[in-house]
Design a protein around this motif. Structure first.
Motif: not given
Length: 259
Positions: A23-43
């Motif tokens: 699991e990747l935890d990106l909670r509570g960062n005030k992120i407005p737009v989904i982007e750059n998730l390719g950096a996860t390398e689908d892991q």
């Protein structure tokens, strides 16, 4: 507002959750737009984007591994019609406490051919006429909606109610006409609202989802539904405590991204 950058992704916590999924935890960062998730390398099997400021469910790269997406407590009003092309194995989607209003807004989820678990609790859409039957009709692969198992009689009723395209279109029009107190038109600017907890935590979601799948009786399902409404998870429901989670994080070796 904070951009979802590759740097933020690499620095965010990642660990094995209670279901032993990465699991990747990106909670509570005030992120407005989904982007750059390719950096996860689908892991990752699970990505948690809860408690952010996301308005549109879109801009995903091809994530062939991702099975669970947690998006509680955002501002989502729109969903990419082709989302299924990018998330072919997504089976669990939690959209608790967002801003989906009309039935037509969930139509894009039909492109998620593997979707089995969906929560739309605390969205105004749930107050629309025939909401549950419409979702069951539209999303054929669903097994659990709003943490309630879909019964065969509900499937039959949904098929009868929406037997024609005309009936489906009329339901969408009725949804758009029906005013729900507190409803805010999605095209108008939204005022800032104080953040509030809604629904279960991601850890509780994982535990309740697993328990529903394994439950054998209607009484057990009812007990889990009550736990969901109250926010109090039964003591015998194995979630894993903080110490277990921290241990999992410490014992988890570096990912391919970190090497």
């Amino acid at each position: 507002m904070v951009r979802l950058t590759a740097d933020l992704i690499w620095k965010s916590p990642h660990f094995f959750n209670a279901l032993r999924e990465r699991e990747l935890d990106l909670r509570g960062n005030k992120i407005p737009v989904i982007e750059n998730l390719g950096a996860t390398e689908d892991q990752f099997d699970t990505i948690d984007l809860s408690d952010n400021e996301i308005v549109k469910l879109e801009n995903f790269p091809n994530l062939n591994r991702l099975g669970t997406l947690l998006l509680n407590n955002n501002r989502i009003t729109r969903i990419n019609p082709n989302i299924g092309e990018f998330l072919p194995k997504l089976h669990s989607l939690v959209l608790t406490n967002n801003r989906l209003v009309n039935l037509v807004e969930i139509d894009p989820l039909a492109s998620l051919s593997k979707l089995q678990y969906l929560s739309l609790l605390d969205n105004n859409i749930t107050k629309k006429p025939n909401y549950r039957l419409y979702v069951i009709h539209k999303l054929k692969s669903l097994r659990v909606l709003d943490f309630r198992k879909i019964k065969q009689k509900e499937r039959i009723e949904a098929t009868k109610l929406f037997a024609s395209e005309e009936a489906e279109e009329e339901a969408k029009k009725e949804s758009a006409r029906t005013f729900v107190p507190g409803e805010v038109p999605t095209e108008e600017p939204m005022e800032e609202e104080p953040s509030k907890p809604a629904g279960p935590t991601p850890e509780q979601i994982i535990a309740i989802k697993a328990a529903i799948v394994n439950s054998q009786t209607l009484e057990e399902v009812a007990r889990l539904e009550q736990a969901l409404r109250s926010g109090q998870v039964p003591a015998d429901l194995n979630i894993g405590n903080t110490t277990d989670t921290e241990t999992a994080k410490k014992n988890d070796g570096p990912t391919d991204m970190e090497q």
